[in-house]
Design a protein around this motif. Structure first.
Motif, PDB file in Angstrom:
ATOM      1  N   SER A 102      32.080  27.960  46.715  1.00 45.98           N
ATOM      2  CA  SER A 102      31.734  27.682  45.325  1.00 45.98           C
ATOM      3  C   SER A 102      32.843  26.920  44.621  1.00 45.98           C
ATOM      4  N   GLU A 103      32.444  26.029  43.719  1.00 44.87           N
ATOM      5  CA  GLU A 103      33.389  25.331  42.863  1.00 44.87           C
ATOM      6  C   GLU A 103      33.887  26.228  41.736  1.00 44.87           C
ATOM      7  N   LEU A 104      33.199  27.349  41.523  1.00 46.16           N
ATOM      8  CA  LEU A 104      33.528  28.247  40.424  1.00 46.16           C
ATOM      9  C   LEU A 104      34.673  29.178  40.812  1.00 46.16           C
ATOM     10  N   SER A 105      35.219  29.861  39.827  1.00 48.21           N
ATOM     11  CA  SER A 105      36.232  30.886  40.089  1.00 48.21           C
ATOM     12  C   SER A 105      35.666  31.932  41.036  1.00 48.21           C
ATOM     13  N   GLY A 106      36.526  32.484  41.882  1.00 51.58           N
ATOM     14  CA  GLY A 106      36.071  33.454  42.876  1.00 51.58           C
ATOM     15  C   GLY A 106      35.474  34.709  42.279  1.00 51.58           C
ATOM     16  N   CYS A 107      35.811  35.016  41.019  1.00 50.20           N
ATOM     17  CA  CYS A 107      35.225  36.167  40.353  1.00 50.20           C
ATOM     18  C   CYS A 107      35.283  35.951  38.850  1.00 50.20           C
ATOM     19  N   THR A 108      34.443  36.675  38.160  1.00 50.35           N
ATOM     20  CA  THR A 108      34.478  36.691  36.693  1.00 50.35           C
ATOM     21  C   THR A 108      34.597  38.136  36.274  1.00 50.35           C
ATOM     22  N   GLN A 109      35.779  38.535  35.814  1.00 48.98           N
ATOM     23  CA  GLN A 109      36.050  39.925  35.466  1.00 48.98           C
ATOM     24  C   GLN A 109      36.159  40.080  33.956  1.00 48.98           C
ATOM     25  N   TRP A 110      35.339  40.977  33.410  1.00 56.48           N
ATOM     26  CA  TRP A 110      35.411  41.306  31.995  1.00 56.48           C
ATOM     27  C   TRP A 110      35.610  42.802  31.852  1.00 56.48           C
ATOM     28  N   HIS A 111      36.668  43.178  31.161  1.00 58.88           N
ATOM     29  CA  HIS A 111      37.077  44.570  31.038  1.00 58.88           C
ATOM     30  C   HIS A 111      36.523  45.198  29.758  1.00 58.88           C
ATOM     31  N   SER A 112      36.296  46.508  29.818  1.00 57.65           N
ATOM     32  CA  SER A 112      36.077  47.270  28.602  1.00 57.65           C
ATOM     33  C   SER A 112      37.439  47.635  28.022  1.00 57.65           C
ATOM     34  N   LYS A 113      37.443  48.138  26.790  1.00 61.59           N
ATOM     35  CA  LYS A 113      38.715  48.471  26.152  1.00 61.59           C
ATOM     36  C   LYS A 113      39.337  49.736  26.719  1.00 61.59           C
ATOM     37  N   GLY A 114      38.558  50.522  27.429  1.00 67.25           N
ATOM     38  CA  GLY A 114      39.060  51.758  28.027  1.00 67.25           C
ATOM     39  C   GLY A 114      38.091  52.241  29.082  1.00 67.25           C
ATOM     40  N   ILE A 115      38.329  53.426  29.583  1.00 66.66           N
ATOM     41  CA  ILE A 115      37.446  53.992  30.598  1.00 66.66           C
ATOM     42  C   ILE A 115      36.104  54.360  29.974  1.00 66.66           C
ATOM     43  N   TYR A 116      35.097  54.529  30.842  1.00 59.61           N
ATOM     44  CA  TYR A 116      33.752  54.841  30.380  1.00 59.61           C
ATOM     45  C   TYR A 116      33.164  55.991  31.205  1.00 59.61           C
ATOM     46  N   ASP A 117      32.216  56.709  30.600  1.00 61.47           N
ATOM     47  CA  ASP A 117      31.548  57.826  31.275  1.00 61.47           C
ATOM     48  C   ASP A 117      30.578  57.318  32.342  1.00 61.47           C
ATOM     49  N   ILE A 118      30.453  58.092  33.419  1.00 58.72           N
ATOM     50  CA  ILE A 118      29.414  57.852  34.427  1.00 58.72           C
ATOM     51  C   ILE A 118      28.563  59.115  34.507  1.00 58.72           C
ATOM     52  N   PRO A 119      27.246  59.013  34.271  1.00 59.25           N
ATOM     53  CA  PRO A 119      26.409  60.209  34.171  1.00 59.25           C
ATOM     54  C   PRO A 119      25.909  60.714  35.521  1.00 59.25           C
ATOM     55  N   TYR A 120      25.743  62.009  35.604  1.00 54.77           N
ATOM     56  CA  TYR A 120      25.212  62.667  36.803  1.00 54.77           C
ATOM     57  C   TYR A 120      23.862  62.098  37.198  1.00 54.77           C
ATOM     58  N   ARG A 121      23.025  61.772  36.228  1.00 49.76           N
ATOM     59  CA  ARG A 121      21.661  61.324  36.521  1.00 49.76           C
ATOM     60  C   ARG A 121      21.609  60.078  37.399  1.00 49.76           C
ATOM     61  N   SER A 122      22.657  59.257  37.375  1.00 49.07           N
ATOM     62  CA  SER A 122      22.666  58.036  38.183  1.00 49.07           C
ATOM     63  C   SER A 122      22.844  58.317  39.671  1.00 49.07           C
ATOM     64  N   PHE A 123      23.076  59.573  40.040  1.00 51.91           N
ATOM     65  CA  PHE A 123      23.289  59.952  41.439  1.00 51.91           C
ATOM     66  C   PHE A 123      22.119  60.756  42.007  1.00 51.91           C
ATOM     67  N   VAL A 124      21.083  60.942  41.198  1.00 55.77           N
ATOM     68  CA  VAL A 124      19.932  61.736  41.609  1.00 55.77           C
ATOM     69  C   VAL A 124      18.736  60.815  41.756  1.00 55.77           C
ATOM     70  N   SER A 125      18.176  60.722  42.968  1.00 57.03           N
ATOM     71  CA  SER A 125      17.012  59.883  43.199  1.00 57.03           C
ATOM     72  C   SER A 125      15.860  60.314  42.305  1.00 57.03           C
ATOM     73  N   LYS A 126      15.193  59.364  41.682  1.00 54.66           N
ATOM     74  CA  LYS A 126      14.055  59.707  40.827  1.00 54.66           C
ATOM     75  C   LYS A 126      12.796  59.986  41.640  1.00 54.66           C
ATOM     76  N   ASP A 127      12.837  59.696  42.934  1.00 55.20           N
ATOM     77  CA  ASP A 127      11.639  59.803  43.779  1.00 55.20           C
ATOM     78  C   ASP A 127      11.717  60.908  44.824  1.00 55.20           C
ATOM     79  N   ILE A 128      12.894  61.140  45.368  1.00 53.23           N
ATOM     80  CA  ILE A 128      13.053  62.084  46.478  1.00 53.23           C
ATOM     81  C   ILE A 128      13.767  63.325  45.953  1.00 53.23           C
TER      82      ILE A 128
END
Length: 759
Positions: free
Chosen positions: A345-371
């Motif tokens: 690619s002619e573009l930069s190898g990555c595009t990184q945008w940071h938040s101002k601090g850490i963020y929460d990760i919720p339990y629900r994102s680790f539980v399959s909605k189907d199984i």
């Protein structure tokens, strides 16, 4: 001797059936952390890994460094290294392998797993099928080990897919996605269009070394002939190796699952072509004695399937630092997307945008909605393509998977499904059990009722009242701006005296700054500015701010850049006290300030980041009134690292025998004492290649003794280097109190303890 006659029937491989409590598929950092966490809760666990080593992309087969919220110390996420098992592994690797040898890291991971009697480890074993007992429930997985020609049938009530491509979730029929969502679906302004690409590609690396004689190199015929096909070829350095070539990436426009082999061949073409360019182009000096030592044979995958859970994380969750009631971990890596054409690619190898601090990760994102009985872990969790750009990195995936391991144990113990932990009010229990293992979930302290220390009176032999950071260091040139971070009390006016040196008459600007959010560390709010006229030579300046910090939080005594001025620094270091600098860290797209394009939903702010030791000394200063943030009543507050304040008891360096005396009104029965010490959560501890200046963090208490009130020794440790020290007693100890005597780690670093849990 074994002789078998002809058999007209198709012979069957040996088949082994295993019944267990919990099955983890995938032995990368996520799978390892999930399995260890579950096993330590007494849950019989099978860990299945399709490779001969553990670690996935961090293993010696791929050799990528482990990173997470600390981001090479290139963002404003202070003291954010991931805790629990993930931290334990990285601290162990530091002690044994500070040079960053990926082969040694393999042994660290393997030992950690083999030490757990509740883990059955199956290496070289590939899961290829599942059996379901109903449409929404997995009964077993089938796997094959080509090394011992054995088929396995593993049955369990709970499964975790941490396999990277999600083989179990896929075979079980779970909903998944590949590629990028549109801007419209979730309102993500940073969602890429098809021209940029919808998938991140694979990477492969190489290592070179110098020999004592000339070594020729004849490139294979399939090697890349025209190096200019790589637009960034001028960025190639003869001494670069390993994952410093993270941008040797390809495959983002391909099927990153079914075309992995083709992607691998293209990456080999690049690597051998690059080495041919280094050795034979004539563009590099002193390469005659260099040889190619190692080339990866397994591509490091970034992205393939992402499975849908009970909640799908989005860009806004990260940038806005949204809080979740079911938070079980935090993230902090940038939203890091790569052009699909990768190395071409002619573009930069990555595009990184940071938040101002850490963020929460919720339990629900680790539980399959189907199984019903399936957890998701690793890079396949429920997140959009944009959010995945942050959640995918290995320290974050390992950290999050600890929550899966703990949740699985609760499910097994209480005969619950993963989703039941939400419906039956078990989340607070899950959060507390994780925090007692060092998870440090944002805004969630350890429950006071689960710790007998909160029923005790605690007295310290001394307390650090920080009225001076001694003037015993070198001079630091203010060619870049510098700031001293200090844990201030709300509405307190402070005065400071610093020693400066001017090469000529000049003016120095000093600001008092703080963050909008009290637990962020971006000095974005300027409370007050003062200017000081400096004469040539050394001189003290006295700074008296009239506008105090409005909350109990970190403030920044900030010295703006001036090429004619220098500050006196200190060799003393303290838990929860840090200097930061407005410099450049190109490894994480940090040029001192994040200035995103308009309308991509990302904030503009400055980066103020530490320097790696042995640099990064504190700024020497007198402080009035003294900083009083190191009291013994921090013990028992439920936080095990700096977060908004120090959260630590810190002794006075003049106290030759620092100690804590903990007394109860009545006799207590103790089965366990756990100490949370300071392994410097600000240092990233990259697992490989990078190397680190010391094998033990300078803040970590090395030697201590725990006695009862009569002086009977209950526990003694010499040469400690780990974060969490747990002492379990064969039989309960009856006592009205304990005394902890701790040595200072060094003459310039006082003893400190974040938390003590007695149970």
């Amino acid at each position: 001797m074994l002789v078998k006659a002809f058999d007209k029937n198709i012979r069957q491989n040996k088949t082994t059936t295993i019944n267990t409590n919990f099955v983890v598929i995938g032995g990368g950092t996520a799978g390892v952390c999930a399995a260890i966490t579950a096993a330590r809760q007494g849950t019989k666990t099978v860990l299945i890994q399709d490779r001969p080593v553990l670690g996935g992309n961090a293993s010696s087969e791929v050799r990528l460094w482990i990173l997470g919220a600390t981001s090479h110390m290139g963002n404003n996420n202070r003291w954010s290294r991931e805790g629990g098992v993930m931290d334990e592994i990285l601290v162990e690797n530091l002690y044994r392998n500070k040079e960053g040898n990926a082969v040694i890291f393999d042994t660290v991971l393997l030992e950690k797993v083999l030490e757990e009697e509740n883990i059955t480890l199956l290496l070289n074993t590939s899961v290829y099928d599942v059996k379901k007992s109903s449409d929404t429930k997995i009964e077993s997985v089938q796997a094959f080990n080509s090394q011992n020609s054995t088929e396995y049938v593993i049955k369990s009530p709970i499964f975790c897919d941490a396999s990277g491509d999600g083989i179990v979730a896929f075979k079980a029929g779970a909903s998944f996605r590949m590629g990028a969502e549109t801007k419209e679906e979730f309102g993500e302004q940073f969602a890429p269009d098809k021209s940029y690409g919808e998938l991140l590609g694979h990477s492969m690396y190489f290592y070179s070394k110098n020999t004592n004689k000339p070594v020729k190199y004849v490139a294979p015929k399939y090697a890349l002939k025209d190096i200019t096909a790589i637009p960034r070829y001028k960025a190639i350095g003869k001494g670069d190796k390993g994952c410093r070539f993270w941008w040797f990436e390809y495959g983002g426009r391909h099927d990153t699952i079914h075309e992995t082999e083709e992607i691998k061949y293209e990456l080999w073409k690049v690597i051998y072509g690059v080495w041919d360019y280094i050795k034979n182009s004539g563009e590099f000096e002193d390469v005659d004695n260099m040889t190619l030592e190692w080339v990866g044979t397994v591509p490091g995958k970034r992205e393939s399937r992402r499975f849908e859970g009970l909640y799908m994380m989005t860009q806004q969750d990260i940038i806005e630092q949204r809080q979740f009631d079911d938070a079980i971990a935090f993230g902090g890596w940038a939203i890091d997307l790569h052009p699909a054409d990768g190395v071409y690619s002619e573009l930069s190898g990555c595009t990184q945008w940071h938040s101002k601090g850490i963020y929460d990760i919720p339990y629900r994102s680790f539980v399959s909605k189907d199984i019903d009985n399936l957890f998701l872990a690793g890079r396949i969790i429920s997140a959009t393509h944009v959010a995945f750009g942050s959640t995918r990195v290995m320290a974050t995936t390992g950290f999050c998977a600890q929550a899966v391991g703990m949740a699985a144990s609760i499910c097994v113990d209480k005969n619950l499904k993963p989703a039941d932990l939400l419906e039956k009010g078990e989340i607070k229990n899950l959060q507390n059990e994780l925090n007692k293992l060092g998870q440090s979930i944002p805004n969630v302290p350890i429950n006071k009722s689960s710790n007998l220390i909160n029923e005790a009176t605690i007295n310290a032999s001394s307390i650090l009242n920080l009225n001076q950071i001694p003037y015993n260091g070198d001079w630091f040139s203010l060619s870049i701006s510098a700031a001293q971070m200090l844990p201030f009390k709300a509405n307190q006016n402070y005065k400071f005296k610093v020693l400066v040196k001017a090469e000529e008459t000049t003016t120095l600007q000093v600001d008092l700054r703080t963050s909008i959010k009290s637990k962020n560390y971006a000095p974005e709010v300027i409370l007050e500015t003062q200017n000081f006229n400096l004469e040539k030579g050394e001189q003290y300046i006295e700074i008296s701010f009239s506008n105090p910090v409005p909350n109990n939080q970190y403030g920044f005594v900030t010295f703006l850049s001036n090429k004619h001025a220098s500050l006196k620094t200190s060799n003393n270091r303290y838990t929860g006290v840090l200097s930061v600098f407005n410099g450049v860290n190109k490894a994480v797209s940090n040029n001192g300030k994040q200035t995103p394009p308009d309308n991509i939903g990302v904030d503009t702010f400055e980066f103020w980041t530490p320097h790696r030791r042995p640099d990064g000394q504190n700024i020497a200063m007198d402080i009035s009134p003294a900083i009083e943030a190191f009291n013994a009543d921090n013990i028992g507050n439920g936080f095990v690292r700096p977060y908004g304040t120090t959260n630590a008891w810190v002794a006075n360096l003049n106290d030759k025998n620092p100690s804590l005396k903990i007394e109860w009104d009545s006799e207590k029965e103790l089965s366990e004492i756990k100490l949370f010490l300071d392994p410097d959560y600000d240092h990233p501890l990259e697992s490989t290649l990078m190397g680190h200046p010391e094998e033990v963090a300078p803040f970590c208490v090395r030697n201590y003794t725990i006695t009862d009130l009569q002086g009977t020794i209950l526990a003694k440790k010499e040469g400690n280097y780990q974060t969490i020290n747990t002492w379990k007693f064969d039989s309960k100890i009856k006592t009205k109190g304990i005394i902890i005597e701790a040595e200072h780690p060094s003459v310039n670093v006082p003893a400190s303890i974040f938390e003590i849990i007695c149970s």
